[in-house]
Scaffold this active site. Structure first.
Site, PDB file in Angstrom:
ATOM      1  N   ASP A  11      36.149  77.920 172.068  1.00 49.68           N
ATOM      2  CA  ASP A  11      37.472  77.486 170.963  1.00 49.68           C
ATOM      3  C   ASP A  11      38.736  78.341 172.149  1.00 49.68           C
ATOM      4  O   ASP A  11      38.913  79.526 173.085  1.00 49.68           O
ATOM      5  CB  ASP A  11      37.448  79.604 170.983  1.00 49.68           C
ATOM      6  CG  ASP A  11      36.649  78.660 169.147  1.00 49.68           C
ATOM      7  OD1 ASP A  11      35.890  77.822 168.720  1.00 49.68           O
ATOM      8  OD2 ASP A  11      36.224  80.129 168.344  1.00 49.68           O
ATOM      9  N   ASP A 130      33.175  72.548 156.926  1.00 51.48           N
ATOM     10  CA  ASP A 130      32.462  72.983 156.671  1.00 51.48           C
ATOM     11  C   ASP A 130      32.308  73.839 155.203  1.00 51.48           C
ATOM     12  O   ASP A 130      33.008  73.344 154.561  1.00 51.48           O
ATOM     13  CB  ASP A 130      34.423  74.694 157.028  1.00 51.48           C
ATOM     14  CG  ASP A 130      34.428  74.693 158.621  1.00 51.48           C
ATOM     15  OD1 ASP A 130      33.788  73.641 159.706  1.00 51.48           O
ATOM     16  OD2 ASP A 130      35.685  74.917 158.444  1.00 51.48           O
TER      17      ASP A 130
END
Lengths: 251, 206
Positions: A11, A130
């Site tokens: 990330d 997702d």
């Protein structure tokens, strides 16, 4: 035989790695380039960079980072996070990214997948999905899983394949962060439904979870973040175990 | 420093015809201590010691770009070692089923699509075997390389490496001074770098 891939995910915020990483061996644990190099040497098959920067400077910072990673690392890598236009993708690829992941932008404008596949080739277009089980149905969620939709995971997967996605990165929000294993039932169904590679994401906690998702979830690749960042699982050990289990792996 | 000097005296041109991810090849050369020049200029390409012909994307549009610059006539006439990578290699063949594209006709083989029963694109790390020519010097049989492609060149007389994905196919081809690899040496870790280095060292006039 094609091997199953192990993919650490980093990330990124403002060009730096987030999600606390404590590698004593690194001079600067926040430096994505140094981390990427370390994972590459440790035997990672690919890397994914997920940019969570929300500032206007984002595009420039990310392009610079991509360029540095491409100059340093000799394995393929994917960049995603807020990618929403042909221009965004062009900049990332021109700077040396191998693949680009799109998520919310593809749901809002599915035609974007067709445009990207036509312009850059489907091999570099990863569609990230997702999803979360809601009343017995897997529903697609947007904006990092915050915004629910009424779109069925499997319908959407089929559609993105038809529109030209080269791979699907499926994150189960029900499994993400639990460290209880991947969403193997949904993964297996996805794998049978579409004829493009599926990357499993969300739920990695132990080495056996990876073996399970390759065997039972029929995943082509597995992505994880914290188990690698916190050294709960060493890629070398993971791959040895996969080999023992009879899974094709690059060692 | 003599080695360094020798390296930098090699002129390596990467053919620039607007086909994606050229930067990765340039970076890979830099990691090996070489400098690659991106160019679409015929004179520049002709004067190179080594030529790299990259390519990602779709065959017919890539061929169109080559034709618009006249490079489709130049490439088959080159005399120095030429390395086609991925789509570059496919374009060096007779034809490609992708977009029903006529190729450069250097390698005498037609590029076709993988069986529909397989997951396509063929993405990831696979083994290469039956390795021939100095391009693979120091590379062990069954070494892993990184591939991403939906079309392939079947095994033929010019095959110098094979890969198995549902079918044994050409992972590398060679004819005279022309080499082609289906995999991405610039993304294939140490093994890929060694193969690139082998190419750069071909026919050193020493």
């Amino acid at each position: 035989m094609l091997t199953k891939r192990i993919i650490p995910c980093l990330d990124i915020k403002d060009g730096r790695t987030v999600k606390g990483v404590n590698f004593v061996s690194l001079r600067d644990a926040g430096d994505p380039v140094e981390l990427a190099e370390m994972y590459s040497k440790a035997g990672a098959d690919e890397l994914v960079f997920l940019d969570i920067t929300a500032t206007e400077e984002k595009r420039k910072t990310l392009a610079e980072l991509v360029r540095k990673v491409a100059a340093t690392v000799n394995i393929p890598f994917t960049v995603g996070g807020g990618v929403s236009s042909v221009e965004d993708v062009d900049v990332l690829l021109q700077n040396g990214a191998d693949k680009v992941a799109i998520n919310s932008a593809a749901v809002k404008n599915p035609q974007l997948i067709n445009e990207l596949a036509a312009k850059f080739g489907k091999q570099c277009i990863v569609v990230a999905i997702d999803a979360k089980m809601v009343r017995g149905q897997w529903l697609v969620h947007l904006v990092g899983g915050k915004v629910p939709t009424e779109i069925d995971l499997f319908d959407w997967a089929k559609e993105v394949e038809q529109r030209g996605a080269g791979e699907i990165l499926f994150t189960s929000m029900d499994h993400d962060g639990t460290k209880n294993g991947f969403a193997n039932e949904a993964l297996e169904k996805l794998s049978k439904l579409v004829n493009i590679p599926i990357i499993a994401s969300g739920g990695a906690g132990k080495i056996e979870h990876f073996c399970d998702t390759f065997k039972n979830g029929k995943a082509d690749a597995a992505l994880a973040a914290s188990v690698f960042h916190f050294k709960e699982i060493e890629i070398k050990d993971l791959k040895q175990e996969m080999k023992k289990e009879g899974i094709e792996v690059r060692i | 420093m003599s080695i360094e000097k020798e390296k930098f005296s090699e002129k390596i041109v990467i053919i620039d015809y607007g086909a994606g991810n050229i930067q990765s090849i340039k970076f890979a050369l830099e990691r090996l201590g070489y400098t690659g020049i991106l160019s679409s200029d015929a004179e520049e390409i002709k004067s190179a010691d080594k030529v790299i012909f990259p390519g990602v994307g779709e065959a017919s549009s890539a061929m169109k770009k080559l034709k618009s610059t006249g490079l489709e006539k130049l490439i088959p006439q080159l005399k120095q070692p030429v390395l086609g990578i991925c789509l570059g290699m496919q374009l060096m063949c007779n034809r490609s089923e992708e977009g029903n594209t006529e190729g450069l006709g250097i390698f005498d083989v037609d590029v076709i699509h993988f069986e529909k029963t397989l997951k396509v694109p063929h993405i990831g790390w696979n083994r290469i075997k039956d390795l021939q020519t100095p391009l693979f010097e120091g590379i062990g049989e069954n070494e892993f390389v990184y591939l991403v492609h939906s079309f392939y060149a079947p095994v033929c007389l010019e095959t110098i490496a094979k890969c198995d994905y549902g079918v044994n196919y050409s992972s590398a081809l060679k004819k005279d001074n022309f080499y082609g690899v289906q995999f991405h040496p610039e993304k294939s870790s140490k093994a890929g770098e060694k193969i690139l280095l082998n190419f750069l060292k071909l026919d050193l006039r020493s």
